[in-house]
Design a protein around this motif. Structure first.
Motif, PDB file in Angstrom:
ATOM      1  N   LEU A 124    -113.994 117.885 -28.590  1.00 26.95           N
ATOM      2  CA  LEU A 124    -112.981 117.060 -27.434  1.00 26.95           C
ATOM      3  C   LEU A 124    -114.039 116.988 -26.834  1.00 26.95           C
ATOM      4  O   LEU A 124    -114.590 118.165 -25.837  1.00 26.95           O
ATOM      5  N   LEU A 125    -114.182 115.796 -26.146  1.00 23.99           N
ATOM      6  CA  LEU A 125    -115.463 115.286 -24.512  1.00 23.99           C
ATOM      7  C   LEU A 125    -114.432 115.881 -23.558  1.00 23.99           C
ATOM      8  O   LEU A 125    -113.006 115.570 -23.419  1.00 23.99           O
ATOM      9  N   PRO A 126    -115.401 116.525 -23.305  1.00 28.55           N
ATOM     10  CA  PRO A 126    -114.288 116.798 -21.733  1.00 28.55           C
ATOM     11  C   PRO A 126    -114.437 115.304 -20.844  1.00 28.55           C
ATOM     12  O   PRO A 126    -114.816 116.193 -19.504  1.00 28.55           O
ATOM     13  N   ARG A 127    -113.867 114.577 -20.723  1.00 23.96           N
ATOM     14  CA  ARG A 127    -113.419 113.320 -20.227  1.00 23.96           C
ATOM     15  C   ARG A 127    -112.197 113.865 -19.467  1.00 23.96           C
ATOM     16  O   ARG A 127    -110.967 113.756 -20.175  1.00 23.96           O
ATOM     17  N   HIS A 128    -111.513 113.522 -17.875  1.00 25.59           N
ATOM     18  CA  HIS A 128    -110.454 113.560 -17.927  1.00 25.59           C
ATOM     19  C   HIS A 128    -110.377 112.233 -16.869  1.00 25.59           C
ATOM     20  O   HIS A 128    -111.458 111.307 -16.333  1.00 25.59           O
ATOM     21  N   LEU A 150    -105.563 111.213 -26.638  1.00 24.34           N
ATOM     22  CA  LEU A 150    -106.248 111.974 -27.585  1.00 24.34           C
ATOM     23  C   LEU A 150    -106.103 111.494 -29.397  1.00 24.34           C
ATOM     24  O   LEU A 150    -107.066 111.555 -30.353  1.00 24.34           O
ATOM     25  N   VAL A 151    -105.114 110.939 -29.505  1.00 23.18           N
ATOM     26  CA  VAL A 151    -104.625 110.130 -30.822  1.00 23.18           C
ATOM     27  C   VAL A 151    -104.112 108.673 -30.796  1.00 23.18           C
ATOM     28  O   VAL A 151    -103.844 108.353 -29.828  1.00 23.18           O
ATOM     29  N   ILE A 152    -104.156 108.239 -31.642  1.00 22.17           N
ATOM     30  CA  ILE A 152    -104.298 106.536 -31.801  1.00 22.17           C
ATOM     31  C   ILE A 152    -103.284 106.253 -33.210  1.00 22.17           C
ATOM     32  O   ILE A 152    -103.818 107.198 -34.338  1.00 22.17           O
ATOM     33  N   GLY A 153    -103.044 105.503 -33.107  1.00 22.29           N
ATOM     34  CA  GLY A 153    -102.389 104.818 -34.154  1.00 22.29           C
ATOM     35  C   GLY A 153    -100.441 105.751 -34.790  1.00 22.29           C
ATOM     36  O   GLY A 153    -100.143 106.644 -34.522  1.00 22.29           O
ATOM     37  N   PRO A 154    -100.542 105.351 -36.078  1.00 15.24           N
ATOM     38  CA  PRO A 154     -98.659 105.782 -36.219  1.00 15.24           C
ATOM     39  C   PRO A 154     -98.918 107.420 -36.481  1.00 15.24           C
ATOM     40  O   PRO A 154     -98.198 107.897 -37.219  1.00 15.24           O
ATOM     41  N   GLY A 155    -100.760 107.121 -37.523  1.00 17.41           N
ATOM     42  CA  GLY A 155    -100.577 108.676 -38.190  1.00 17.41           C
ATOM     43  C   GLY A 155    -100.943 110.346 -37.253  1.00 17.41           C
ATOM     44  O   GLY A 155    -101.552 110.727 -37.365  1.00 17.41           O
ATOM     45  N   TYR A 156    -101.127 109.491 -35.770  1.00 18.13           N
ATOM     46  CA  TYR A 156    -101.686 110.067 -34.543  1.00 18.13           C
ATOM     47  C   TYR A 156    -103.060 110.604 -35.259  1.00 18.13           C
ATOM     48  O   TYR A 156    -103.459 111.622 -35.032  1.00 18.13           O
ATOM     49  N   GLU A 157    -104.312 109.784 -36.028  1.00  9.20           N
ATOM     50  CA  GLU A 157    -105.983 110.143 -35.865  1.00  9.20           C
ATOM     51  C   GLU A 157    -106.317 110.717 -34.668  1.00  9.20           C
ATOM     52  O   GLU A 157    -105.792 109.725 -33.688  1.00  9.20           O
ATOM     53  N   LYS A 158    -107.171 111.056 -34.930  1.00 11.11           N
ATOM     54  CA  LYS A 158    -107.831 112.019 -33.443  1.00 11.11           C
ATOM     55  C   LYS A 158    -108.964 110.217 -33.313  1.00 11.11           C
ATOM     56  O   LYS A 158    -109.368 109.354 -33.699  1.00 11.11           O
ATOM     57  N   ASN A 159    -108.989 110.292 -31.346  1.00 15.06           N
ATOM     58  CA  ASN A 159    -109.327 109.241 -31.096  1.00 15.06           C
ATOM     59  C   ASN A 159    -110.563 109.361 -30.793  1.00 15.06           C
ATOM     60  O   ASN A 159    -111.190 110.049 -30.214  1.00 15.06           O
ATOM     61  N   PRO A 160    -111.602 107.744 -31.519  1.00 14.42           N
ATOM     62  CA  PRO A 160    -112.691 108.573 -31.804  1.00 14.42           C
ATOM     63  C   PRO A 160    -113.327 108.550 -30.992  1.00 14.42           C
ATOM     64  O   PRO A 160    -114.518 108.628 -30.386  1.00 14.42           O
ATOM     65  N   PHE A 168     -96.302 114.481 -18.004  1.00 15.45           N
ATOM     66  CA  PHE A 168     -97.668 114.224 -18.285  1.00 15.45           C
ATOM     67  C   PHE A 168     -97.420 114.691 -19.803  1.00 15.45           C
ATOM     68  O   PHE A 168     -97.079 115.527 -20.114  1.00 15.45           O
ATOM     69  N   ASN A 169     -97.708 113.345 -20.838  1.00 20.31           N
ATOM     70  CA  ASN A 169     -97.803 113.868 -21.971  1.00 20.31           C
ATOM     71  C   ASN A 169     -99.339 113.457 -22.251  1.00 20.31           C
ATOM     72  O   ASN A 169    -100.499 112.648 -21.863  1.00 20.31           O
ATOM     73  N   TYR A 170     -99.220 114.746 -22.423  1.00 18.93           N
ATOM     74  CA  TYR A 170    -101.323 115.307 -22.458  1.00 18.93           C
ATOM     75  C   TYR A 170    -102.171 114.213 -23.797  1.00 18.93           C
ATOM     76  O   TYR A 170    -103.165 114.159 -23.896  1.00 18.93           O
ATOM     77  N   ARG A 171    -101.215 114.254 -24.800  1.00 21.75           N
ATOM     78  CA  ARG A 171    -101.386 114.081 -26.348  1.00 21.75           C
ATOM     79  C   ARG A 171    -101.610 112.724 -26.165  1.00 21.75           C
ATOM     80  O   ARG A 171    -103.228 111.953 -26.358  1.00 21.75           O
ATOM     81  N   LEU A 172    -100.930 111.342 -25.524  1.00 16.82           N
ATOM     82  CA  LEU A 172    -100.697 110.510 -24.995  1.00 16.82           C
ATOM     83  C   LEU A 172    -102.291 109.682 -23.707  1.00 16.82           C
ATOM     84  O   LEU A 172    -101.617 108.356 -24.030  1.00 16.82           O
ATOM     85  N   ALA A 173    -102.228 110.680 -22.893  1.00 10.87           N
ATOM     86  CA  ALA A 173    -102.829 110.593 -22.414  1.00 10.87           C
ATOM     87  C   ALA A 173    -102.133 109.394 -20.704  1.00 10.87           C
ATOM     88  O   ALA A 173    -102.614 108.101 -20.010  1.00 10.87           O
TER      89      ALA A 173
END
Length: 169
Positions: free
Chosen positions: A157-161, A139-149, A37-42
């Protein structure tokens, strides 16, 4: 005459031994299986590890069929095997709808270059978590792992699962 007969018998036995199909131990041994389970990339994937225990002919392949927890056709992965490769790691495409304590089938085939099946393994993978532990999106996007808006608002962090209601019962 006895020596000549022994040489003929030896030559015949070597010839016959060369024609026989090697029916020795299986070339791969299952050493590990789990869900990742990769939490960061969902996302979640199956991961199966094997060790090579016997040589395989150059050009051999390993094919894994992973049961699709969301239903439908199995997810298939084929990889080449290399003569010097000692460890084999098979990671499935992303999967969804994993349920806690549910066994999911994995079938593995090792094929020679001509397609002849050298080995078949079947196992199950069971998770002690279900997919609801993952966020709805990365939770993150792009090569720099910026926060996903779409997942962060007002500094938190929005509590969306993961929405398990889309999964088969």
């Amino acid at each position: 005459m006895s020596c000549f007969r022994n040489m003929i018998l030896l030559a015949l036995s070597l010839t016959l031994a060369g024609c026989q199909r090697d029916s020795g131990p299986d070339p791969l041994q299952l050493t590990g299986k789990m869900f990742v389970f990769n939490y960061r990339l969902a996302y979640a994937t199956y991961m199966v590890t094997l060790n090579r225990t016997q040589p395989v002919p150059e050009g051999s392949t390993v094919t894994a069929e992973f049961q699709n927890p969301a239903g439908g056709d199995a997810l298939t992965l084929t990889r080449p095997l290399f003569p010097r490769q000692e460890k084999v790691v098979l990671e499935s495409p992303d999967v969804t709808c994993i349920k806690k304590q549910t066994p999911y089938r994995v079938a593995i085939r090792v094929n020679a270059p001509d397609g002849t099946e050298l080995q078949r393994l079947e196992t199950t993978v069971v998770s002690d978590l279900d997919q609801s532990v993952l966020p709805a999106e990365a939770l993150v996007i792009g090569p720099g792992y910026e926060k996903n808006p779409r997942m962060f608002r007002n500094g938190g962090l929005l509590p969306r699962h993961f929405d398990a209601t889309k999964c088969p019962q």
